[in-house]
Design a protein around this motif. Structure first.
Motif, PDB file in Angstrom:
ATOM      1  N   GLY A  60       0.788  -1.218   0.000  1.00  0.00           N
ATOM      2  CA  GLY A  60       0.000   0.000   0.000  1.00  0.00           C
ATOM      3  C   GLY A  60       0.817   1.262   0.000  1.00  0.00           C
ATOM      4  N   LYS A  61       0.151   2.344  -0.428  1.00  0.00           N
ATOM      5  CA  LYS A  61       0.771   3.665  -0.430  1.00  0.00           C
ATOM      6  C   LYS A  61      -0.356   4.675  -0.253  1.00  0.00           C
ATOM      7  CE  LYS A  61       4.227   6.353  -2.876  1.00  0.00           C
ATOM      8  NZ  LYS A  61       5.131   6.350  -4.050  1.00  0.00           N
ATOM      9  N   LEU A  62      -0.260   5.480   0.830  1.00  0.00           N
ATOM     10  CA  LEU A  62      -1.317   6.433   1.168  1.00  0.00           C
ATOM     11  C   LEU A  62      -0.795   7.841   1.390  1.00  0.00           C
ATOM     12  CD1 LEU A  62      -3.215   4.227   3.752  1.00  0.00           C
ATOM     13  CD2 LEU A  62      -3.803   4.604   1.367  1.00  0.00           C
ATOM     14  N   SER A  63      -1.665   8.790   1.198  1.00  0.00           N
ATOM     15  CA  SER A  63      -1.361  10.194   1.447  1.00  0.00           C
ATOM     16  C   SER A  63      -2.558  10.828   2.142  1.00  0.00           C
ATOM     17  CB  SER A  63      -1.100  10.930   0.130  1.00  0.00           C
ATOM     18  OG  SER A  63       0.035  10.408  -0.510  1.00  0.00           O
ATOM     19  N   GLY A  64      -2.313  11.890   2.892  1.00  0.00           N
ATOM     20  CA  GLY A  64      -3.409  12.579   3.546  1.00  0.00           C
ATOM     21  C   GLY A  64      -2.922  13.420   4.695  1.00  0.00           C
ATOM     22  N   LYS A  65      -3.891  13.896   5.505  1.00  0.00           N
ATOM     23  CA  LYS A  65      -3.564  14.712   6.675  1.00  0.00           C
ATOM     24  C   LYS A  65      -4.716  14.679   7.657  1.00  0.00           C
ATOM     25  CE  LYS A  65      -5.248  19.009   4.667  1.00  0.00           C
ATOM     26  NZ  LYS A  65      -4.970  20.406   4.427  1.00  0.00           N
ATOM     27  N   GLY A  71      -5.470   6.302  -0.745  1.00  0.00           N
ATOM     28  CA  GLY A  71      -4.457   5.889  -1.698  1.00  0.00           C
ATOM     29  C   GLY A  71      -4.812   4.550  -2.293  1.00  0.00           C
ATOM     30  N   GLU A  72      -3.803   3.702  -2.433  1.00  0.00           N
ATOM     31  CA  GLU A  72      -3.995   2.391  -3.036  1.00  0.00           C
ATOM     32  C   GLU A  72      -3.514   1.294  -2.110  1.00  0.00           C
ATOM     33  OE1 GLU A  72      -1.877   2.564  -6.747  1.00  0.00           O
ATOM     34  OE2 GLU A  72      -3.587   3.494  -7.759  1.00  0.00           O
ATOM     35  N   ILE A  73      -4.249   0.174  -2.147  1.00  0.00           N
ATOM     36  CA  ILE A  73      -3.909  -1.009  -1.373  1.00  0.00           C
ATOM     37  C   ILE A  73      -3.861  -2.190  -2.334  1.00  0.00           C
ATOM     38  CG2 ILE A  73      -4.663  -2.544   0.482  1.00  0.00           C
ATOM     39  CD1 ILE A  73      -3.841   0.253   1.395  1.00  0.00           C
TER      40      ILE A  73
END
Length: 112
Positions: A60-65, A71-73
């Motif tokens: 997985g790779k995620l972004s946010g705050k 993101g994607e899993i």
């Protein structure tokens, strides 16, 4: 297979929360009992399995705050990628993975 995908999604989301009040970076026990590590990779957070049949695979790779990440899993068994999200609350990481934004499954991971 979707279960592993959700797990991956949750890990990915967890990784993105490091800038939130509760850190997402670290080691997590997945719903299937494997250990995943979430760490910074570029401007996002990557989720990588540390134990099990797919040890070493990035799932997985995620972004946010502010505790909300997307993101994607990737389901390591099927090698299929889905949209995912996650949120950290104390020592729990709630992961969610979806196909076409309507078929979704959730998992809760525990901080190790």
């Amino acid at each position: 297979m979707m279960h592993r995908l959700m797990l991956a999604a949750m890990l990915t989301l967890a990784a993105t929360g490091a800038q939130a009040a509760e850190a997402i970076e670290g080691n997590w026990k997945t719903a299937s009992g494997e250990t995943a590590v979430i760490g910074k990779c570029g401007t996002a957070y990557c989720v990588t399995l540390k134990t099990g049949k797919h040890s070493g695979k990035q799932i997985g790779k995620l972004s946010g705050k502010d505790g909300e990440y997307s993101g994607e899993i990737t389901d390591p068994a099927e090698d299929k990628t889905y949209s995912g999200s996650g949120s950290v609350s104390g020592n729990s990481l709630k992961m969610k993975g979806c196909v076409l934004a309507i078929l979704c499954k959730s998992q809760t991971w525990t901080r190790l």
